[in-house]
Design an enzyme around this catalytic site. Structure first.
Site, PDB file in Angstrom:
ATOM      1  N   ASP A  70       0.849  -1.182   0.000  1.00 12.83           N
ATOM      2  CA  ASP A  70       0.000   0.000   0.000  1.00 12.83           C
ATOM      3  C   ASP A  70       0.885   1.233   0.000  1.00 12.83           C
ATOM      4  O   ASP A  70       2.023   1.198   0.470  1.00 12.83           O
ATOM      5  CB  ASP A  70      -0.927   0.033   1.217  1.00 12.83           C
ATOM      6  CG  ASP A  70      -2.030   1.068   1.029  1.00 12.83           C
ATOM      7  OD1 ASP A  70      -2.911   0.850   0.171  1.00 12.83           O
ATOM      8  OD2 ASP A  70      -1.985   2.114   1.697  1.00 12.83           O
ATOM      9  N   GLN A  71       0.337   2.307  -0.536  1.00 14.70           N
ATOM     10  CA  GLN A  71       1.084   3.556  -0.618  1.00 14.70           C
ATOM     11  C   GLN A  71       0.126   4.717  -0.412  1.00 14.70           C
ATOM     12  O   GLN A  71      -0.981   4.723  -0.947  1.00 14.70           O
ATOM     13  CB  GLN A  71       1.756   3.659  -1.982  1.00 14.70           C
ATOM     14  CG  GLN A  71       2.724   4.809  -2.112  1.00 14.70           C
ATOM     15  CD  GLN A  71       3.486   4.723  -3.418  1.00 14.70           C
ATOM     16  OE1 GLN A  71       2.869   4.731  -4.485  1.00 14.70           O
ATOM     17  NE2 GLN A  71       4.790   4.634  -3.335  1.00 14.70           N
TER      18      GLN A  71
END
Length: 191
Positions: A70-71
């Site tokens: 995830d970012q």
């Protein structure tokens, strides 16, 4: 041992292909909004989402090693994700121009007898930009599916005056230096 990327992101796919890994892709189908409402810090939210994505795919493939990721962007105590529209992309970039923010990239590697996570923080300082310059950039790069509304691997690099990171590959979606170490620990051969 089978390796699965818990993502359909073309950016993450390119990164794993770049380092010569053979892998499958599988959409994790995690309701990210549910976790975003839980009040986590940006680092914790990114890590939790990376882990939940890995877990969702591992339930279907319990003998595989699964990579979740995830970012997000942390800016002025706000979490900025993928803008989705040109208008929101322009607004995100306008709010960050001339300022510093964090790009937080988290990964989770989950196998039958293995679980580790890693968080990478990149500090970026954006140039002072006019609305016209930002609109022109958004039309060109269409960064609607990118955290923070920019693509550093494309024309987005021109938006910044300084970038500090221990692993520049994290900017694209996966910190490959950390991932390589985690995969070796999990028993995956790296070419």
């Amino acid at each position: 041992m089978k390796l699965i990327l818990a993502s359909t992101s073309p950016y993450r796919t390119q990164q794993l292909t770049r380092i010569g890994l053979e892998f499958e892709r599988c959409a994790p189908n995690v309701d990210e909004d549910l976790f975003k409402q839980a009040g986590f810090t940006p680092e914790t939210l990114a890590e939790v989402l990376a882990l939940e994505k890995a877990k969702a795919v591992a339930q279907q493939h319990p003998q595989a090693v699964v990579i979740g990721g995830d970012q997000l962007v942390s800016f002025e105590n706000r979490i900025l994700g993928k803008p989705g529209t040109e208008e929101l992309a322009i607004e995100q970039l306008l709010s960050m121009q001339g300022q510093t923010h964090l790009l937080i990239t988290a990964i989770a590697v989950l196998g039958p007898d293995f679980l580790e996570t890693h968080i990478n923080q990149t500090t970026l300082k954006m140039r002072e930009l006019s609305r016209t310059a930002i609109e022109r950039y958004v039309r060109f790069d269409q960064p609607l599916n990118c955290a923070g509304a920019y693509k550093l691997e494309s024309q987005g690099i021109t938006l910044f005056e300084e970038i500090q990171s221990t692993d520049h590959s994290a900017i694209t979606g996966i910190p490959l230096i950390a991932l390589t170490s985690l995969l070796i620990k999990a028993g995956i051969s790296i070419p």
